[in-house]
Design a protein around this motif. Structure first.
Motif, PDB file in Angstrom:
ATOM      1  N   LEU A 280       0.820  -1.220   0.000  1.00  0.00           N
ATOM      2  CA  LEU A 280       0.000   0.000   0.000  1.00  0.00           C
ATOM      3  C   LEU A 280       0.847   1.260   0.000  1.00  0.00           C
ATOM      4  CD1 LEU A 280      -2.825  -0.933   2.541  1.00  0.00           C
ATOM      5  CD2 LEU A 280      -2.978  -0.793   0.048  1.00  0.00           C
ATOM      6  N   LYS A 311       5.996   4.567   6.134  1.00  0.00           N
ATOM      7  CA  LYS A 311       6.570   3.227   5.983  1.00  0.00           C
ATOM      8  C   LYS A 311       5.689   2.207   6.680  1.00  0.00           C
ATOM      9  CE  LYS A 311       9.501   3.853  10.004  1.00  0.00           C
ATOM     10  NZ  LYS A 311      10.833   4.069  10.561  1.00  0.00           N
TER      11      LYS A 311
ATOM     12  N   PHE B  81      -4.396   6.713   1.333  1.00  0.00           N
ATOM     13  CA  PHE B  81      -3.629   5.677   2.023  1.00  0.00           C
ATOM     14  C   PHE B  81      -4.356   5.204   3.274  1.00  0.00           C
ATOM     15  CE2 PHE B  81      -0.384   8.027  -0.360  1.00  0.00           C
ATOM     16  CZ  PHE B  81       0.113   6.989  -1.117  1.00  0.00           C
ATOM     17  N   SER B  84      -7.201   2.721   2.395  1.00  0.00           N
ATOM     18  CA  SER B  84      -6.829   1.363   2.006  1.00  0.00           C
ATOM     19  C   SER B  84      -6.166   0.620   3.160  1.00  0.00           C
ATOM     20  CB  SER B  84      -5.959   1.368   0.747  1.00  0.00           C
ATOM     21  OG  SER B  84      -4.965   2.361   0.815  1.00  0.00           O
ATOM     22  N   ILE B  85      -5.472   1.350   4.025  1.00  0.00           N
ATOM     23  CA  ILE B  85      -4.833   0.688   5.172  1.00  0.00           C
ATOM     24  C   ILE B  85      -5.897   0.133   6.124  1.00  0.00           C
ATOM     25  CG2 ILE B  85      -3.477   1.097   7.286  1.00  0.00           C
ATOM     26  CD1 ILE B  85      -1.795   3.111   5.560  1.00  0.00           C
ATOM     27  N   LYS B  88      -7.616  -3.002   5.074  1.00  0.00           N
ATOM     28  CA  LYS B  88      -6.849  -4.246   4.940  1.00  0.00           C
ATOM     29  C   LYS B  88      -6.153  -4.695   6.218  1.00  0.00           C
ATOM     30  CE  LYS B  88      -6.297  -4.106  -0.010  1.00  0.00           C
ATOM     31  NZ  LYS B  88      -5.425  -3.972  -1.185  1.00  0.00           N
ATOM     32  N   PRO B  90      -5.184  -6.482   9.671  1.00  0.00           N
ATOM     33  CA  PRO B  90      -5.492  -7.893   9.926  1.00  0.00           C
ATOM     34  C   PRO B  90      -6.446  -8.153  11.100  1.00  0.00           C
ATOM     35  CG  PRO B  90      -3.271  -7.397  10.694  1.00  0.00           C
ATOM     36  CD  PRO B  90      -3.789  -6.162  10.020  1.00  0.00           C
ATOM     37  N   LYS B 110       0.296  -7.725  14.042  1.00  0.00           N
ATOM     38  CA  LYS B 110       1.724  -7.534  13.796  1.00  0.00           C
ATOM     39  C   LYS B 110       1.985  -6.641  12.585  1.00  0.00           C
ATOM     40  CE  LYS B 110       3.426 -11.480  16.266  1.00  0.00           C
ATOM     41  NZ  LYS B 110       4.157 -12.757  16.253  1.00  0.00           N
ATOM     42  N   SER B 111       0.990  -5.853  12.262  1.00  0.00           N
ATOM     43  CA  SER B 111       1.106  -4.917  11.148  1.00  0.00           C
ATOM     44  C   SER B 111       1.267  -3.508  11.715  1.00  0.00           C
ATOM     45  CB  SER B 111      -0.179  -5.014  10.318  1.00  0.00           C
ATOM     46  OG  SER B 111      -0.183  -4.058   9.310  1.00  0.00           O
ATOM     47  N   GLU B 112       2.281  -2.794  11.248  1.00  0.00           N
ATOM     48  CA  GLU B 112       2.522  -1.448  11.779  1.00  0.00           C
ATOM     49  C   GLU B 112       2.836  -0.469  10.664  1.00  0.00           C
ATOM     50  OE1 GLU B 112       4.830  -1.007  15.471  1.00  0.00           O
ATOM     51  OE2 GLU B 112       5.966   0.558  14.423  1.00  0.00           O
ATOM     52  N   PHE B 113       1.987   0.545  10.522  1.00  0.00           N
ATOM     53  CA  PHE B 113       2.194   1.597   9.529  1.00  0.00           C
ATOM     54  C   PHE B 113       2.630   2.880  10.199  1.00  0.00           C
ATOM     55  CE2 PHE B 113       0.386  -0.017   5.529  1.00  0.00           C
ATOM     56  CZ  PHE B 113      -0.224  -1.171   5.968  1.00  0.00           C
ATOM     57  N   ASN B 114       3.574   3.590   9.563  1.00  0.00           N
ATOM     58  CA  ASN B 114       3.958   4.936   9.970  1.00  0.00           C
ATOM     59  C   ASN B 114       3.588   5.896   8.863  1.00  0.00           C
ATOM     60  OD1 ASN B 114       6.013   5.586  12.388  1.00  0.00           O
ATOM     61  ND2 ASN B 114       6.048   3.402  11.857  1.00  0.00           N
ATOM     62  N   LEU B 115       2.656   6.795   9.138  1.00  0.00           N
ATOM     63  CA  LEU B 115       2.263   7.753   8.102  1.00  0.00           C
ATOM     64  C   LEU B 115       2.671   9.156   8.512  1.00  0.00           C
ATOM     65  CD1 LEU B 115      -1.368   6.832   6.940  1.00  0.00           C
ATOM     66  CD2 LEU B 115       0.787   6.384   5.774  1.00  0.00           C
TER      67      LEU B 115
END
Lengths: 378, 378
Positions: A280, A311, B81, B84-85, B88, B90, B110-115
């Protein structure tokens, strides 16, 4: 020509042959559908000269009348108009009659269309195919094989041969390979019939996609005849012809590495979803490249980083990892295409270093193989 | 800012406010979604400066926890972004936390986004609306009224005022009118609340289409507040603001002819299907003009003729015809749009000659009216 026909059967037949009709053709008559009424029933034909589809509607089936022929004959009618007319006619039966000057009347209930027809004798003939080497395979198996390989064909005309899927038949085995030179998809399965000779054909990806749309999802046998420049698929009431691509398909057998330095076994569904999320934030214009890290402790991480957006780091639980630790980057799109073929099955991936193509296989199925070339990142 | 939230509620809220977010905006921060965590819950806002949508997600509902606020605050995140994050991620819960420098971490399993976030204080304020004149109407009734009129607004910016639907509220009645100057759609219905004063507003068709998408199909009451240049719709947990169109809407009350020379009563569904078929051979670039003939004997025929393709004649059974015989031509598209609003109901059409606009009404419903201007053919 004059006949009455059950409208739903006519609609189905038209839907099938429309898959071959293109509005952009240099041969004007090919924008039409050829309709021929004869003793046994009605035959419809559509063609764009690469693909030709013939659909047969029998006089009767299972004791039920489908077509009543008053007068045999033929006509070619503009596909676009004929298709929308038959779909919208009010009654269950349709009468089609050709008058003088190719004027064709389509009648259903109190609805009456007059279409200008074209002379059926000017419609190109379908390829003549000798039937001394007829192969046989279950329709739904062939549909699966097409789906598992055709997505990997090249969409670029730089190397036209790569826009097709390479079929190789030998010793009762059909082997299908597609590659766009960045990734490769392979599937093999037993095939019966044939005269025992080795047979090769590169079938355009577009043809296989259209074929897949008109084939029903049934275990009924489908017949296949391959000639030097044509392939014919014969299902119940439908003939599908495609030209073959000319030229030699590259030898792909040596591309698959025989050794491996790192092995990863992982749940296909969880892995696919993690790749999907990581992609994404990856730049689309660079093929959504993501990074996979396999640590010494068996830790598996997928990440991507686009400084101006942000990221993402995904940690995925693997079934097992073996061999060297690894950092590798690849197109998330290619990886997702490959994993989708495995339908969530547990997947084994064999790596031979960050710069070498890697191989994906479902752990419990050795008839499928996918190969992906990594991307160099700096 | 730091909070945990149920993912499905966050997804719903984001879906709603996304309807107002445009990627083509001259104000960069409006490509983002404003997220504010406060005592009562989380508020999301999206806006393209014409439409603004605010969605509120409460701390708890029906005794169930939905949001846990650790630290109140706000941030603006790129809508494309963020959407869509969250779709999706988990797990069923999501944690959102703003670090220093507007760095925002979105965590789920265990999913980690940095925006990279934007400063919430730079996001434009929503219009302030005084609430001394609150109108009330059932949500599903309003949805129907929108659907029955908005299709007739003009898509051309030549007369901008016609791109909106004219709302007129007087004596407890809401009257909606839309016209593109070739056809007109009108629907009226009772409305409650308000301070008894006459009220007018021209609401952009685009706003009403977006509103219709986010309103649920429920009989719950919706609140409406109209000010000089804004309208606010308030449903449970959602506020929808739209600017109004400036200028005077033309007086449409005199367009509807009071007399009639020919009257046709006909089944809406059969008539629609016959028009649809007749339009198949009518030229698209000329608005699919078809011809309607009402004979002295009450015979009703619809036809079209395009010499290079062919012609079609449809005979339709009418319920009754009265008055003069008539030959009239009109856009099949306009006629189908109008008939679709009647949902197959028996329809009465009043004609006052081949060159004058004609009026369509369902025979059993006097709250709806459609007007179509015929086309001159030679």
């Amino acid at each position: 020509m004059k006949f009455q026909i059950q409208r739903d059967r006519l609609v189905n037949g038209v839907n099938d042959v429309m898959k071959a009709v293109s509005s952009r053709t240099t041969i004007p008559i090919l924008t039409g559908i050829k309709i021929v009424a004869h003793e046994e029933g009605v035959t419809l034909t559509g063609s764009d000269s690469d693909i030709s589809i013939e659909s047969f509607i029998p006089r009767d089936e299972d004791g039920k009348d489908i077509v009543q022929i008053q007068q045999p004959g033929g006509i070619v009618l503009q596909a676009k108009f004929f298709e929308s007319i038959v779909k919208k006619l009010p009654m269950d039966t349709v009468e089609i009659e050709v008058h003088s000057h190719l004027q064709t009347v389509i009648r259903s209930g109190k609805s009456e269309f007059n279409l200008n027809g074209l002379d059926v004798s000017e419609y190109p003939h379908l390829p003549q195919i000798e039937e001394d080497n007829v192969l046989k395979i279950a329709t739904n198996l062939l549909k699966t094989m097409i789906r598992q390989t055709v997505f990997a064909v090249s969409t670029s005309e730089t190397r036209p041969i790569l826009t097709g899927v390479n079929w190789h038949i030998q010793d009762g085995l059909l082997n299908c390979v597609a590659t766009d030179s960045h990734r490769l998809a392979m599937r093999k399965a037993p095939i019966s019939g044939g005269n025992g000779e080795e047979s090769k054909a590169v079938i355009p990806g577009k043809s296989l996609n259209e074929l897949n749309k008109i084939l029903e999802d049934t275990s009924d046998e489908l017949e296949i005849v391959i000639t030097e420049n044509q392939v014919l698929f014969r299902a119940k009431h439908v003939l599908f012809f495609s030209r073959l691509l000319e030229g030699n398909y590259p030898d792909t057998s040596r591309l698959v590495p025989s050794e491996s330095k790192t092995s990863l076994t992982i749940g296909g569904k969880e892995f696919l979803q993690a790749i999907d999320r990581a992609s994404l934030l990856a730049r689309e214009e660079r093929n959504n490249v993501v990074r996979l890290s396999i640590g010494e402790d068996g830790r598996v991480e997928i990440s991507s980083n686009t400084p101006e957006i942000g990221k993402v780091v995904e940690e995925v639980q693997s079934e097992s990892t073996e061999g060297e630790e690894l950092n590798i980057s690849f197109s998330a799109k290619y990886m997702m295409d490959a994993l989708k073929v495995f339908e969530g099955a547990e997947t084994n991936i064999q790596f031979t270093g960050a710069m070498r193509p890697f191989v994906l296989r479902p752990t419990s199925d050795d008839t499928i193989l996918q190969l992906i070339t990594p991307v160099r990142t700096y």
